[in-house]
Design a protein around this motif. Structure first.
Motif, PDB file in Angstrom:
ATOM      1  N   THR A 120       0.806   4.276  -6.975  1.00  0.00           N
ATOM      2  CA  THR A 120      -0.279   3.306  -6.870  1.00  0.00           C
ATOM      3  C   THR A 120      -0.191   2.326  -8.043  1.00  0.00           C
ATOM      4  OG1 THR A 120      -1.780   4.673  -8.197  1.00  0.00           O
ATOM      5  CG2 THR A 120      -1.745   5.063  -5.809  1.00  0.00           C
TER       6      THR A 120
ATOM      7  N   TRP B 139      -5.728   4.714   1.988  1.00  0.00           N
ATOM      8  CA  TRP B 139      -4.518   4.298   1.292  1.00  0.00           C
ATOM      9  C   TRP B 139      -4.883   3.511   0.040  1.00  0.00           C
ATOM     10  CZ3 TRP B 139       0.779   3.446   3.716  1.00  0.00           C
ATOM     11  CH2 TRP B 139       1.023   4.424   4.693  1.00  0.00           C
TER      12      TRP B 139
ATOM     13  N   ALA C   6      -3.576  11.617   2.103  1.00  0.00           N
ATOM     14  CA  ALA C   6      -3.659  10.755   0.932  1.00  0.00           C
ATOM     15  C   ALA C   6      -3.689  11.597  -0.331  1.00  0.00           C
ATOM     16  CB  ALA C   6      -4.911   9.881   1.003  1.00  0.00           C
TER      17      ALA C   6
ATOM     18  N   ILE D 250      -3.916  -0.807   7.414  1.00  0.00           N
ATOM     19  CA  ILE D 250      -3.640   0.526   6.881  1.00  0.00           C
ATOM     20  C   ILE D 250      -4.928   1.350   6.906  1.00  0.00           C
ATOM     21  CG2 ILE D 250      -1.617  -0.012   5.474  1.00  0.00           C
ATOM     22  CD1 ILE D 250      -4.993   0.135   3.821  1.00  0.00           C
TER      23      ILE D 250
ATOM     24  N   TRP E 136       0.825  -1.201   0.000  1.00  0.00           N
ATOM     25  CA  TRP E 136       0.000   0.000   0.000  1.00  0.00           C
ATOM     26  C   TRP E 136       0.866   1.260   0.000  1.00  0.00           C
ATOM     27  CZ3 TRP E 136      -5.216  -0.985  -0.211  1.00  0.00           C
ATOM     28  CH2 TRP E 136      -5.621  -2.276   0.139  1.00  0.00           C
ATOM     29  N   THR E 137       0.286   2.328  -0.567  1.00  0.00           N
ATOM     30  CA  THR E 137       0.927   3.640  -0.552  1.00  0.00           C
ATOM     31  C   THR E 137      -0.105   4.693  -0.192  1.00  0.00           C
ATOM     32  OG1 THR E 137       2.121   5.298  -1.861  1.00  0.00           O
ATOM     33  CG2 THR E 137       0.560   3.903  -3.046  1.00  0.00           C
ATOM     34  N   GLN E 138       0.350   5.698   0.531  1.00  0.00           N
ATOM     35  CA  GLN E 138      -0.557   6.787   0.895  1.00  0.00           C
ATOM     36  C   GLN E 138      -0.584   7.868  -0.165  1.00  0.00           C
ATOM     37  OE1 GLN E 138       0.390   8.747   4.577  1.00  0.00           O
ATOM     38  NE2 GLN E 138      -1.596   9.744   4.754  1.00  0.00           N
TER      39      GLN E 138
END
Length: 395
Positions: free
Chosen positions: A26, A56, A276, A52, A20-22
């Motif tokens: 992506t 995210w 985000a 998470i 996952w990425t904030q």
């Protein structure tokens, strides 16, 4: 053919195997790579977490997997974990893989040294400038001068030895880190249609309080939030009614909060933390009047392009790719709090100028629409694949 891509971005992994990425990188980011390559293997720092936040976004998925480098933040943690980092990167690249190293990057450097020994070709995407990252004022590490010399020369060597280079600037990074082979400049900032405002901001004559916004990491001080806080204090002392929103997180947040309090700005500086990417950040940008990024170093700042897309007037420093985005009269020298305060005062006290900046910035941001950059990126990835295939045939 698969492609291995190195990143300095940090990710989180949940027990279900999802990464996952904030903010950036992506799963959708990799679709352009997948137009040319069969699979993308990302080499980056990944931290295992139990869960998470809901906002995210997933980074891995169909066609995209991760090699998890041991998680570290900063040079000291890297030194502690360097044996594990090097062990992981040693097995990251397969004999038949294409390789794209996003530099400057310690992870990329570990892999590049192995590739150079074996003669395995690689391409680079040049996204930052270590000469400016380690400039005086950008950080306070006792080994800063040595790091500046080491990482600048290493990046020059990496570009010289690369079979191809894509730069996020049109000319700034190319001049310092030339590649003799195939190279071109194309931003890694891609704006979707919903990221762009339809119209510039209207002329506003009646405001008394102006909201500045800064978006950037607080893990290091090379984006100069400390300089901006000092400039806001100078403006307030001169009777300019300002508030500052800081979007970003990192180890320097506590000292920056203390700096704001010490300058009497506790009620004027709002630390929003890491938000985000997408609508949440855009909402903050839309509430602000001026975006300010007085960085000591930059490649081509994504946050500034996104602010321009919201038709925000922007003030930046004369480093990296910022002069490719802003007019000369909207920039200041890095590290100059007094000069920055004067520039802020000039802008917010001149509504006509702000309206012109808004219109110019929105028009400039349209150059970074996704569809305009797509074909350039595809051409670069195809070249990397073709040259790797040619090398494999010669083995």
């Amino acid at each position: 053919m698969n492609v291995v891509v190195t990143l300095e971005h940090r990710f989180d992994s949940t027990p279900d195997g999802k990464v996952w990425t904030q903010t950036t990188f992506t799963h959708s980011f990799w679709q352009c790579y997948l137009e040319v390559f069969d699979h993308v293997r990302v080499v980056a720092r990944v931290r295992e977490v139990p869960s998470i936040p809901d906002d995210w976004k997933q980074a891995n998925g169909q066609g995209v997997s991760f090699i998890a480098v041991p998680y570290y933040v900063g040079s000291w943690e890297y030194l502690l974990r360097s044996p594990q980092v090097k062990s992981t990167t040693r097995i990251a690249v397969g004999a038949k893989d294409a390789v794209i190293l996003r530099i400057g990057s310690q992870i990329a450097s570990c892999i590049q040294s192995l590739l150079h020994q074996s003669g395995h070709p690689y391409a680079v995407e040049v996204v930052s400038d270590p000469y400016d990252v380690f400039a005086p004022g950008a950080m306070t590490h006792p080994l800063r001068p040595f790091f500046r010399w080491l990482f600048t020369n290493r990046q020059k060597q990496q570009c010289t030895q690369a079979m191809a280079a894509a730069y996020v600037t049109k000319q700034a990074l190319q001049q310092r880190y030339p590649c003799a082979n195939y190279s071109f400049g194309v931003s890694d900032v891609e704006l979707s249609s919903d990221a762009l405002q339809i119209q510039p901001r209207p002329l506003c004559q009646s405001k008394s309080t102006w909201i500045l916004i800064f978006v950037g990491t607080l893990a290091q001080l090379y984006k100069a939030p400390d300089v901006l806080i000092n400039a806001v204090a100078i403006c307030v002392q001169q009777g300019i009614d300002l508030k500052l929103t800081i979007v970003g997180e990192g180890k320097h947040r506590t000292e920056l909060e203390a700096q704001a309090v010490g300058l009497g700005l506790k009620d004027r500086v709002c630390f929003r933390g890491q938000l985000a990417a997408g609508d949440t950040v855009r909402a903050e940008l839309d509430q602000a009047d001026v975006f300010v990024l007085p960085s000591h170093q930059e490649g081509l700042p994504r946050a500034m392009v996104e602010a321009m897309a919201r038709a925000l007037p922007c003030i930046g420093s004369t480093v990296g790719g910022i002069p490719e985005l802003l007019a000369a009269e909207d920039m200041v020298q890095p590290g100059d709090a007094n000069g920055l305060a004067q520039k802020i005062r000039e802008v917010v006290t001149n509504p006509e100028r702000m309206a012109k900046m808004s219109a110019r910035n929105l028009q400039k941001a349209k150059e970074y629409k996704s569809e305009l950059l797509y074909e350039q990126r595809i051409a670069f990835y195809r070249y990397v694949r073709e040259q790797t295939e040619l090398w494999l045939k010669q083995q």
